[in-house]
Design an enzyme around this catalytic site. Structure first.
Site, mmCIF file in Angstrom:
data_model
loop_
_atom_site.group_PDB
_atom_site.id
_atom_site.type_symbol
_atom_site.label_atom_id
_atom_site.label_comp_id
_atom_site.label_asym_id
_atom_site.label_seq_id
_atom_site.Cartn_x
_atom_site.Cartn_y
_atom_site.Cartn_z
ATOM 1 C CB CYS A 105 -0.821 -0.284 0.796
ATOM 2 S SG CYS A 105 -2.117 0.702 0.866
ATOM 3 C CG HIS A 106 -0.381 5.153 2.068
ATOM 4 N ND1 HIS A 106 -1.370 4.635 1.429
ATOM 5 C CD2 HIS A 106 -0.276 6.170 1.173
ATOM 6 C CE1 HIS A 106 -2.700 5.349 0.595
ATOM 7 N NE2 HIS A 106 -1.723 6.593 0.490
#
Length: 175
Positions: A105-106
């Site tokens: 994800c991030h």
């Protein structure tokens, strides 16, 4: 127990994505890995969905030479962690040693700030697509995959695929 005794660190800060932290942690523990939760300090923190996380150690005390792998979950924590050279230095050293780094994800924000993206395929939250491309990475919209020593996962819904790729990459290194 294919990862019995292997020391793996997971980098966390306030507002880490709870599931991207806890699910890989438990999956690696199922394989026998010794997973350390590492933060900037030892104060308990909360994931972005409210679950409490108690760090085992500080990021500063980690030694890349002693780690088998590194996990970077997403949420809002990566944007906070990437501002600290102790974090980006660790990631660069792990990468230069060819050690597995799982990024979901991030979490890619830390890889970007560590300067390890050039010419590599990567994925993550659509919110960091432009950041990956601007850092020289090659955006791929896939649930999870290995790119050399890096294991990428896109988002929370892809955690099962990410965990499969991660365990496969780590057990390959054991063999």
């Amino acid at each position: 127990m294919r990862l019995q005794g292997k020391k793996i660190a997971t980098l966390v800060a306030q507002d880490v994505e709870d599931l991207e932290y806890y699910v890989p942690l438990m999956r690696l523990q199922e394989e026998g890995a010794h997973v350390l939760t590492a933060a900037l300090d030892l104060k308990p923190l909360h994931g972005k969905n409210g679950l409490e996380i108690k760090p085992d150690t500080t990021i500063e005390s980690l030694n890349a030479d002693e780690l088998f792998a590194l996990i970077i979950p997403g949420g809002w924590a990566p944007d906070k962690l990437r501002r600290h050279s102790v974090v980006t230095d660790l990631v660069r050293k792990m990468d230069s040693q060819g050690k597995t780094i799982g990024i979901i994800c991030h979490g890619g924000l830390i890889a970007i700030s560590a300067g390890i993206m050039e010419g590599r395929r990567a994925t993550g939250s659509l919110g960091i697509k432009d950041d990956i491309v601007n850092a020289g990475g090659i955006w791929v919209d896939e649930a999870a995959f290995q790119e050399g020593n890096l294991v990428w996962g896109r988002v929370v819904a892809d955690i099962p695929d990410f965990c499969r790729e991660l365990v496969e990459a780590l057990t390959e290194k054991v063999r």
